[in-house]
Write a protein that holds these residues in place. Sequence first.
Motif, mmCIF file in Angstrom:
data_model
loop_
_atom_site.group_PDB
_atom_site.id
_atom_site.type_symbol
_atom_site.label_atom_id
_atom_site.label_comp_id
_atom_site.label_asym_id
_atom_site.label_seq_id
_atom_site.Cartn_x
_atom_site.Cartn_y
_atom_site.Cartn_z
ATOM 1 N N GLU A 1 -0.079 5.448 -4.995
ATOM 2 C CA GLU A 1 0.001 6.918 -5.002
ATOM 3 C C GLU A 1 1.088 7.373 -4.045
ATOM 4 O OE1 GLU A 1 -1.701 10.230 -2.502
ATOM 5 O OE2 GLU A 1 -3.450 9.416 -3.556
ATOM 6 N N PRO B 1 -2.696 13.601 -4.415
ATOM 7 C CA PRO B 1 -3.791 13.015 -3.647
ATOM 8 C C PRO B 1 -5.167 13.233 -4.276
ATOM 9 C CG PRO B 1 -2.219 13.999 -2.156
ATOM 10 C CD PRO B 1 -1.775 14.371 -3.544
ATOM 11 N N LYS C 1 -1.728 4.470 -0.612
ATOM 12 C CA LYS C 1 -0.939 5.697 -0.485
ATOM 13 C C LYS C 1 0.368 5.357 0.224
ATOM 14 C CE LYS C 1 -1.332 10.433 1.339
ATOM 15 N NZ LYS C 1 -1.419 11.177 0.058
ATOM 16 N N ASP D 1 2.402 12.379 4.603
ATOM 17 C CA ASP D 1 2.013 13.504 3.748
ATOM 18 C C ASP D 1 2.011 14.775 4.602
ATOM 19 O OD1 ASP D 1 0.636 15.400 2.236
ATOM 20 O OD2 ASP D 1 -0.776 13.951 1.407
ATOM 21 N N ASN E 1 -8.018 12.428 0.750
ATOM 22 C CA ASN E 1 -7.412 11.107 0.937
ATOM 23 C C ASN E 1 -8.389 10.036 1.395
ATOM 24 O OD1 ASN E 1 -4.317 11.384 0.508
ATOM 25 N ND2 ASN E 1 -4.938 13.234 1.622
ATOM 26 N N LYS F 1 -8.818 5.474 0.718
ATOM 27 C CA LYS F 1 -7.473 4.973 0.418
ATOM 28 C C LYS F 1 -6.940 4.142 1.592
ATOM 29 C CE LYS F 1 -6.302 9.219 -2.144
ATOM 30 N NZ LYS F 1 -5.362 10.352 -2.220
#
Length: 392
Positions: A12, A20, A35, A43, A61, A64
């Motif tokens: 991702e 997300p 991620k 992010d 999130n 992850k």
Amino acid sequence: MYGVLNGTKVVEQGTFITGPCAGMMLADLGADVIKVETVGEGDPYRSFKNGFYSAHFQAYNRNKRSVCLDLKNTPDKEMFHDLVRNADIYIQNFRPGVAARIAADRETLQGLNPRLVYCSISGFGSDGPYAKRPVYDSVAQAVSGFLSVAIDPEQPRFVGPALADAITGIYASLAITAALAERERTGRGRFIEISMLEAMMHFAIEPFMGYFALGEIPQSADRPRLAQAFIVRCRDDRLIAFHLSSLDKFWDALVEAANIPQLAFDPRFSIRQLRIDNYGALSAAMNEIFSQKDREDWIRQFAGTDLPYAPINSISEVVDDPQAKHLGMFVPVAGRKQGATTTLRPAFSFDGERGTSVVAAPLIDEHGDVIRQDLRLHSNTWPARKAAPTPG
């Protein structure tokens, strides 16, 4: 977490909410979501309110892993491509053109991995007159027509939560899981495109069909009026919502439970169509009646009745709601280093099994060293994921 998507590998490159959220939906089902964040920045939602681990970032999130890669750096770009070669799914929500500049476009990534399900999320789509315009949640709500049927035109205010962002992410996760199911038959991935405009227009499908079928432009008051939905203010200034629908039995239940026969005998409200036609007058009359007692008094009075009603709870009140507690909606955050200790479980259950905890959203590059080391040693395999930490 659930084990439904155990073994499913996701890369991702999402920021803020749409990407997300799509990744979180898959991670909640057991997928291993890595991620990929920008070195030194991460992010932007991490610092949305304060610090570098905002509650907003934590919300979308969880479950992850995080690794920071500089895709302008050749070794990091090669690591990124190694991740993609071994992934099942790739998700990004860049503005159109950005993916190609960092070698993360469909042609490049599906060239490396033809089985890859590639999901591109945008504001308005990859082309067309609006494609290059910046988009945020409120913009998508407005242009899609959704806001026109959700706000009071006399006192226009945005709906609180970021609905367009989250709904787009949920639609994206639905399309991704459908493409995974198809891949079981075909052996090939898919290229999925979804925009916030498309998602919010589809979300507003009922008013659109009202326009197409009846030739009328829907207004925000239409659905509450037709559904006989009311919000009333009690003596203590707290609110109760009613949804009396199309069945007379619910109107009758309200009249009996609230002990308001005067409304039943009022010729303006004697049948449902008249209650629709005189919605404003009925709402005013109900507010006058409900202003005579505190909300808790009314709720005690309605106990055991067949009446569709609920107090309009604050978030803090929902935390203490007996039904929410019974459903086990509030679960501990495992592996927490900072941030919240409690969160919400996913909304679904499988074979009666509900989620009992989630793994904390990662700190920036929290898993970077391990992932990069695995990629250096075994570039042709997916970096191993440790067992989920236990709460506490």
